[in-house]
Structure formats: structure tokens, C-alpha cells
Design a protein around this motif. Structure first.
Motif, PDB file in Angstrom:
ATOM      1  N   LYS A 199      41.385  44.218  43.414  1.00  0.00           N
ATOM      2  CA  LYS A 199      41.452  44.794  42.077  1.00  0.00           C
ATOM      3  C   LYS A 199      41.554  43.722  40.991  1.00  0.00           C
ATOM      4  CE  LYS A 199      43.204  49.096  41.808  1.00  0.00           C
ATOM      5  NZ  LYS A 199      41.925  49.720  41.689  1.00  0.00           N
ATOM      6  N   GLU A 200      42.160  42.567  41.317  1.00  0.00           N
ATOM      7  CA  GLU A 200      42.394  41.530  40.310  1.00  0.00           C
ATOM      8  C   GLU A 200      41.289  40.488  40.237  1.00  0.00           C
ATOM      9  OE1 GLU A 200      46.237  40.056  41.409  1.00  0.00           O
ATOM     10  OE2 GLU A 200      47.210  41.973  41.005  1.00  0.00           O
ATOM     11  N   ASP A 201      40.415  40.431  41.243  1.00  0.00           N
ATOM     12  CA  ASP A 201      39.361  39.416  41.271  1.00  0.00           C
ATOM     13  C   ASP A 201      37.998  40.114  41.340  1.00  0.00           C
ATOM     14  OD1 ASP A 201      37.576  37.358  41.731  1.00  0.00           O
ATOM     15  OD2 ASP A 201      38.790  36.377  43.259  1.00  0.00           O
ATOM     16  N   PRO A 202      37.335  40.295  40.199  1.00  0.00           N
ATOM     17  CA  PRO A 202      36.058  41.012  40.185  1.00  0.00           C
ATOM     18  C   PRO A 202      34.935  40.285  40.928  1.00  0.00           C
ATOM     19  CG  PRO A 202      36.539  40.102  38.014  1.00  0.00           C
ATOM     20  CD  PRO A 202      37.750  39.851  38.873  1.00  0.00           C
ATOM     21  N   THR A 203      35.116  39.010  41.252  1.00  0.00           N
ATOM     22  CA  THR A 203      34.076  38.274  41.978  1.00  0.00           C
ATOM     23  C   THR A 203      34.196  38.442  43.494  1.00  0.00           C
ATOM     24  OG1 THR A 203      35.281  36.171  42.247  1.00  0.00           O
ATOM     25  CG2 THR A 203      34.102  36.517  40.156  1.00  0.00           C
ATOM     26  N   MET A 204      35.232  39.150  43.950  1.00  0.00           N
ATOM     27  CA  MET A 204      35.464  39.282  45.387  1.00  0.00           C
ATOM     28  C   MET A 204      34.436  40.191  46.040  1.00  0.00           C
ATOM     29  SD  MET A 204      38.957  40.015  47.333  1.00  0.00           S
ATOM     30  CE  MET A 204      38.998  40.547  49.015  1.00  0.00           C
ATOM     31  N   LYS A 205      33.876  39.718  47.137  1.00  0.00           N
ATOM     32  CA  LYS A 205      32.911  40.475  47.928  1.00  0.00           C
ATOM     33  C   LYS A 205      33.412  40.516  49.369  1.00  0.00           C
ATOM     34  CE  LYS A 205      29.796  40.574  44.578  1.00  0.00           C
ATOM     35  NZ  LYS A 205      30.483  41.047  43.434  1.00  0.00           N
ATOM     36  N   ARG A 206      33.303  41.684  50.000  1.00  0.00           N
ATOM     37  CA  ARG A 206      33.734  41.861  51.392  1.00  0.00           C
ATOM     38  C   ARG A 206      32.529  42.131  52.289  1.00  0.00           C
ATOM     39  NH1 ARG A 206      39.070  42.806  52.735  1.00  0.00           N
ATOM     40  NH2 ARG A 206      40.503  43.068  51.006  1.00  0.00           N
TER      41      ARG A 206
END
Length: 183
Positions: free
Chosen positions: A62-69
Motif C-alpha cells: 500500500k505504501e510503495d506504488p512501484t511494488m510488483k508481485r
């Protein structure tokens, strides 16, 4: 010249004391936070046991918009894997569910690659809370992380409470989990 030498010596003594104090800190760090959620464990458990649900409540998502899973292994439960990568604070790593006992416990092994190499274990324990007139309507969720307390973390811990800093992360995640579970 004497003043410069005295100042240099004082700085060396202070830095040595800080390093020795940091080195004496425990080699294992543990952070625990709990929250009571007005929902049965059976409703909360799948949100933890399936990494596909984590973007809805996990603070790093939620806090890191660049995160991809990227998901692999089992769909949920033991053997489920989530690799993540970001250019922000979340860094890069892998999470693997190593224990899953519905609806009471999920254990997740977390291996960070970036911003630094680190390995820890996250344990989620769900305990039904007995309430008069509404048995099983609420659950206490406890999130505990255990891992190596690397020297740079010990050094940071001289100046900043690691429990407080990491605890805020857990509190945020548990609050998000509460919101998702109660709706």
C-alpha cells in the motif's frame, strides 16, 4: 595543536563507545503487534494465507506504488510464493508460506535481496476472542517477526527504537487487515 588532538581523541572514544554498545545488542530482533478484529478467524485467515490478497492490506504494497508481485508455487498455504520487486522502499525479495494451520496460524519465510540481504520469519496467530452473547465474532491477530539483528541495524538501534520503527509497519498492516476483514 593540543585542542585538536583532544577533540580527535574524544571523537574516537565516543565512536568506539557507540560501536561497542551497538555490538552488545542481541543478535536476534523480534517485533510483535496484535489487534482485535470484529470477524471470525475463518474470514481473516484466507487474507493472510493467500499472497494474492496481500496487496489489499500489507503495508509495503500500500505504501510503495512501484511494488510488483509475481506469484508461484501453490495458490495459497504451504508452498505459496510471492516474489516482489520495487524501485521504492519495499526493495526486492521473496516470501514463502512454510506453515499453514487453518484458521489459526500462518508462518511466512521472508528473504530480502534489496535494499540489503536479510532473512526473517513472520508468524501470524489468530485467536478467537470470547465475547458474551457473540461467540467467535472477534479474533485477535498477532503478527510476530523474528530475524537476524545485523550490525548496521544494531547501530541504528542505538539512536532509533527498531521495535517502534518496525512496529509502526505492523500496526499499519494489521489496521488494514482489520478494515478488509470487517467489511
Amino acid at each position: 595543536m593540543k585542542i585538536g588532538l583532544a577533540v580527535t581523541l574524544a571523537i574516537v572514544v565516543v565512536l568506539t563507545a557507540i560501536f561497542l554498545f551497538a555490538d552488545a545488542k542481541p543478535n536476534v530482533i523480534q517485533v510483535t503487534r496484535s489487534i482485535t478484529i470484529q470477524a471470525p478467524a475463518e474470514k481473516i485467515f484466507p487474507l493472510i494465507d493467500d499472497f494474492h490478497h496481500w496487496p489489499g492490506w500489507a503495508p509495503q504494497d500500500k505504501e510503495d506504488p512501484t511494488m510488483k508481485r509475481i506469484y508461484s508455487g501453490e495458490e495459497s498455504g504451504i508452498g505459496a510464493i510471492s516474489d516482489w520487486q520495487s524501485t521504492g522502499n519495499a526493495g526486492k525479495g521473496r516470501m514463502t508460506i512454510t506453515e499453514s494451520n487453518a484458521p489459526n496460524k500462518v508462518v511466512v519465510k521472508v528473504d530480502f535481496v534489496r535494499p540489503f540481504v536479510s532473512h526473517n520469519i513472520n508468524e501470524f496467530v489468530l485467536e478467537p476472542s470470547a465475547e458474551p452473547g457473540a461467540p467467535g465474532s472477534s479474533t485477535t491477530v498477532t503478527w510476530t517477526m523474528r530475524g537476524s539483528n545485523m550490525f548496521f541495524m544494531k547501530l541504528m538501534g542505538v539512536f532509533v527504537s527498531m521495535d517502534r520503527m518496525l512496529g509502526k509497519h505492523f500496526e499499519s498492516g494489521l489496521q488494514n487487515l482489520k478494515i478488509m476483514s470487517e467489511h
